[in-house]
Design an enzyme around this catalytic site. Structure first.
Site, PDB file in Angstrom:
ATOM      1  N   CYS A   1       5.299  -5.947   1.674  1.00 36.03           N
ATOM      2  CA  CYS A   1       5.570  -4.511   1.670  1.00 36.03           C
ATOM      3  C   CYS A   1       4.856  -3.821   2.842  1.00 36.03           C
ATOM      4  O   CYS A   1       5.185  -4.056   3.990  1.00 36.03           O
ATOM      5  CB  CYS A   1       5.197  -3.903   0.316  1.00 36.03           C
ATOM      6  SG  CYS A   1       5.833  -2.227   0.064  1.00 36.03           S
ATOM      7  N   TYR A   2       3.834  -3.008   2.589  1.00 34.34           N
ATOM      8  CA  TYR A   2       3.117  -2.341   3.678  1.00 34.34           C
ATOM      9  C   TYR A   2       2.506  -3.373   4.624  1.00 34.34           C
ATOM     10  O   TYR A   2       2.525  -3.204   5.853  1.00 34.34           O
ATOM     11  CB  TYR A   2       2.029  -1.441   3.096  1.00 34.34           C
ATOM     12  CG  TYR A   2       1.245  -0.659   4.128  1.00 34.34           C
ATOM     13  CD1 TYR A   2       1.726   0.543   4.641  1.00 34.34           C
ATOM     14  CD2 TYR A   2       0.021  -1.129   4.597  1.00 34.34           C
ATOM     15  CE1 TYR A   2       1.015   1.255   5.588  1.00 34.34           C
ATOM     16  CE2 TYR A   2      -0.706  -0.416   5.548  1.00 34.34           C
ATOM     17  CZ  TYR A   2      -0.207   0.774   6.041  1.00 34.34           C
ATOM     18  OH  TYR A   2      -0.915   1.479   6.980  1.00 34.34           O
TER      19      TYR A   2
ATOM     20  N   ASP B   1     -15.529 -12.715 -22.765  1.00 33.31           N
ATOM     21  CA  ASP B   1     -16.312 -12.896 -21.544  1.00 33.31           C
ATOM     22  C   ASP B   1     -17.702 -13.463 -21.826  1.00 33.31           C
ATOM     23  O   ASP B   1     -18.115 -14.458 -21.223  1.00 33.31           O
ATOM     24  CB  ASP B   1     -16.436 -11.572 -20.786  1.00 33.31           C
ATOM     25  CG  ASP B   1     -15.088 -10.958 -20.454  1.00 33.31           C
ATOM     26  OD1 ASP B   1     -14.077 -11.692 -20.526  1.00 33.31           O
ATOM     27  OD2 ASP B   1     -15.040  -9.762 -20.154  1.00 33.31           O
TER      28      ASP B   1
ATOM     29  N   GLU C   1       4.831 -10.627  -6.153  1.00 30.18           N
ATOM     30  CA  GLU C   1       3.795 -10.827  -7.169  1.00 30.18           C
ATOM     31  C   GLU C   1       4.169 -10.275  -8.534  1.00 30.18           C
ATOM     32  O   GLU C   1       3.543 -10.639  -9.539  1.00 30.18           O
ATOM     33  CB  GLU C   1       2.468 -10.206  -6.706  1.00 30.18           C
ATOM     34  CG  GLU C   1       2.422  -8.685  -6.700  1.00 30.18           C
ATOM     35  CD  GLU C   1       2.952  -8.047  -5.441  1.00 30.18           C
ATOM     36  OE1 GLU C   1       2.680  -6.857  -5.217  1.00 30.18           O
ATOM     37  OE2 GLU C   1       3.656  -8.732  -4.673  1.00 30.18           O
TER      38      GLU C   1
ATOM     39  N   HIS D   1       8.081  -7.096  -3.476  1.00 26.96           N
ATOM     40  CA  HIS D   1       6.820  -7.488  -4.119  1.00 26.96           C
ATOM     41  C   HIS D   1       7.024  -8.789  -4.890  1.00 26.96           C
ATOM     42  O   HIS D   1       7.435  -8.772  -6.054  1.00 26.96           O
ATOM     43  CB  HIS D   1       6.334  -6.392  -5.071  1.00 26.96           C
ATOM     44  CG  HIS D   1       5.794  -5.184  -4.378  1.00 26.96           C
ATOM     45  ND1 HIS D   1       4.480  -5.074  -3.994  1.00 26.96           N
ATOM     46  CD2 HIS D   1       6.397  -4.045  -3.973  1.00 26.96           C
ATOM     47  CE1 HIS D   1       4.281  -3.909  -3.398  1.00 26.96           C
ATOM     48  NE2 HIS D   1       5.436  -3.266  -3.369  1.00 26.96           N
TER      49      HIS D   1
ATOM     50  N   LYS E   1      -9.369 -12.530 -16.270  1.00 25.60           N
ATOM     51  CA  LYS E   1      -9.433 -12.703 -17.717  1.00 25.60           C
ATOM     52  C   LYS E   1      -8.627 -13.909 -18.209  1.00 25.60           C
ATOM     53  O   LYS E   1      -9.098 -14.673 -19.059  1.00 25.60           O
ATOM     54  CB  LYS E   1      -8.947 -11.428 -18.407  1.00 25.60           C
ATOM     55  CG  LYS E   1      -8.913 -11.496 -19.920  1.00 25.60           C
ATOM     56  CD  LYS E   1     -10.295 -11.416 -20.544  1.00 25.60           C
ATOM     57  CE  LYS E   1     -10.776  -9.980 -20.560  1.00 25.60           C
ATOM     58  NZ  LYS E   1     -12.032  -9.805 -21.325  1.00 25.60           N
TER      59      LYS E   1
ATOM     60  N   GLY F   1       0.833  -1.190   0.000  1.00 29.46           N
ATOM     61  CA  GLY F   1       0.000   0.000   0.000  1.00 29.46           C
ATOM     62  C   GLY F   1       0.869   1.240   0.000  1.00 29.46           C
ATOM     63  O   GLY F   1       2.067   1.170   0.317  1.00 29.46           O
TER      64      GLY F   1
END
Length: 522
Positions: free
Chosen positions: A83-84, A229, A173, A171, A377, A56
């Site tokens: 992180c945060y 979709d 990710e 991070h 997606k 964050g």
């Protein structure tokens, strides 16, 4: 989705909260996002199998900064702070977080302490990780082992195997962290003991059973756009209820080349679904005549779409009533990012406008069926392939509901649509031939219809339109960067467009990131 509760990603306002959830799913474990305001009791009600605290933009010691219910760390659940979220954990567990004046942004060398413990096991002693912080954990909480450090951050990771609580300052990710996915997998599979058993096959079986139970003998309609979709949602519902589903496809004339054929032939052939096509090209062109303002164009396209869909739906309702099997349900291709961005509503209260050309009317008397509302997606594409949908539909780039109507800067006319359609087809063909489809998120092709420039073609001067190429790379379209396409590919695209598309004598490249620019021009 499985017999266990989800991994809950607690969002502290991170740019990458959705990306964390996606990476967890890539590790074969189902995940969902919750706000940082969730209480320990509310979180426990969802019976999570583990918790991840996101990053964050705030500082933990600033007044009013996002906080975490301390009870969450006392639930006995495996927790990973990022992180945060790492700093929040450290502060609440008795460690020290300080602004050292030493900031780290971007690629940073991280050195493991010893073998790195469970969290960093199997990783090299030195690795590149992606940092983005000004504050640092100065002292780890009692009972925690420091697992890694960097030149400016003495406590870059810590862990307690006994409590199953872990944290990293970087991070994991993002792809820029060399072994980031391994960090997440170690936490999920080793620290939390979760198997990698969540996959597209399980999703299909689960949703088919749910849809059959809910729909029963009733009939279902779906507004099919030809996009990924709606196509996958329709195919999934059709797998569950067969001929009880009817799809409505509105051809508004703003589609790209071959898209109507893909829907009417390829999609129908692969699924066997009943399709009703509404040919409304003239209706839309008449309504858009003389209009140049982009917002007005969007409203007109949305209004006309609603009229077309309502008329088709009313005819099907009457037909179904005559057969004694009323239409009770409407399929919608809502995805998980839509749910998160709209506050995670129930999914039955309203119909989100961005799934269709301009939004279906809210007073349609149908219950929503949203079989994709838990998916991202890339997961939807995997489901589509598993269901046997044609690759041109499954791999289709995101395309705006108003279609080419908002990729023509100026008035929308039949001639301009034909011109842009041809240019767009050339671009897509060349990108496919170059093997670049997987490298770009989307490549809008824009016609500057109200702009002309001087050119030289066939030994004579021309006064033609410019075509803009807007290739972008992105994880989720919330942020994007322009794609660095090879010069030889750009040269072929430019040569083909200026040679094959009448009225175009210039091709330009948009090299703006998002932000500040949006992906679409209008």
């Amino acid at each position: 989705m499985s017999g266990r509760g989800p991994v809950l990603v607690v969002d502290f306002g991170a740019q990458y909260a959705q990306l964390i959830a996606r990476r967890v799913r890539e590790a074969g474990v189902y995940s969902e996002i919750v706000p940082h305001t969730i209480t320990a009791a509310e979180l426990a009600e969802r019976t999570p199998s583990a918790v991840i605290l996101s990053g964050g933009p705030s500082s933990v010691y600033e007044p009013g900064s996002p906080s975490l219910d301390p009870g969450i760390l006392q639930l006995g659940l495996p927790v990973l702070g990022i992180c945060y979220g790492f700093q929040v954990m450290a502060q609440q567990l008795g460690g020290e977080v300080a602004n050292t004046g030493l900031r780290e942004y971007g690629a940073t060398d991280v050195v493991l302490a010893g073998d790195g413990g469970v969290l960093l096991a199997g990783q090299p002693a030195s690795q590149v990780a992606w940092m983005s912080h000004g504050d640092s954990v100065a002292t780890a909480p009692d009972g925690f082992t420091v697992l890694a450090s960097s030149a400016s951050t003495p406590v870059a990771a810590f862990g307690s195997d006994a409590q199953r609580l872990y944290g990293v300052q970087w991070h994991p990710e993002v792809k820029h962290s060399e072994f980031g996915q391994r960090v997440l997998e170690n936490f999920l599979h080793e620290a939390a003991g979760l198997p990698a058993d969540w996959n597209s096959g399980n999703v299909i079986a689960d949703q088919v059973a749910r849809i059959r139970e809910r729909v029963g003998d009733s009939r279902v309609i779906c507004g099919l756009s030809g996009g990924v979709d709606s196509a996958v949602a329709a195919a999934l519902v059709h797998r569950a209820v067969g001929d009880q589903l009817v799809c409505i496809f509105v051809d508004h004339g703003l589609l790209r080349q071959d898209e109507r054929r893909q829907v009417e032939e390829d999609f129908v052939a692969s699924t066997g679904v009943r399709l009703v096509t509404v040919d409304a090209v003239e209706q839309f062109l008449d309504a858009l005549a003389g209009v140049t303002d982009p917002e007005t164009k969007r409203k007109i396209i949305g209004r006309e779409f609603i009229r077309c869909f309502e008329n088709a739906a009313e005819a099907l309702v009457l037909e179904a009533a005559a057969d004694g099997a009323p239409i009770k349900f409407l399929v919608q291709g809502t995805l998980y990012p839509d749910v998160v961005e709209s506050g995670g509503g129930s999914g039955t209260a309203n119909i989100k406008s961005h799934h269709n050309v301009g939004g279906l009317p809210e007073d349609l008397q149908f219950e929503l069926v949203e079989p994709l509302r838990a998916l991202f997606k890339d997961e939807v594409r995997a489901i589509g392939r598993e269901l046997g949908l044609p690759e041109p539909i499954v791999a289709r780039q995101p395309f705006p509901g108003p279609g080419l109507g908002i990729r023509i800067i100026g008035e929308v006319t039949r001639e301009r649509l034909d011109l842009l359609r041809l240019a767009d087809a050339i671009v897509r063909a060349e990108l496919t031939d170059a093997g670049l489809d997987a490298d770009i998120w989307q490549c809008p092709v824009v016609l500057l219809a109200d702009v002309r420039s001087v050119g030289v073609q066939g030994d004579g001067r021309t006064y033609g339109h410019p075509i803009v190429l807007r290739p972008v790379s992105s994880e989720d379209a919330m942020t994007a960067d322009w794609s660095r396409l090879p010069y030889d590919v750009l040269a072929r695209i430019s040569n083909r467009i200026t040679n094959e598309v009448p009225g175009v004598n210039r091709v330009v490249l948009d090299v703006t990131s998002k932000p500040p620019g949006t992906i679409e021009w209008e």
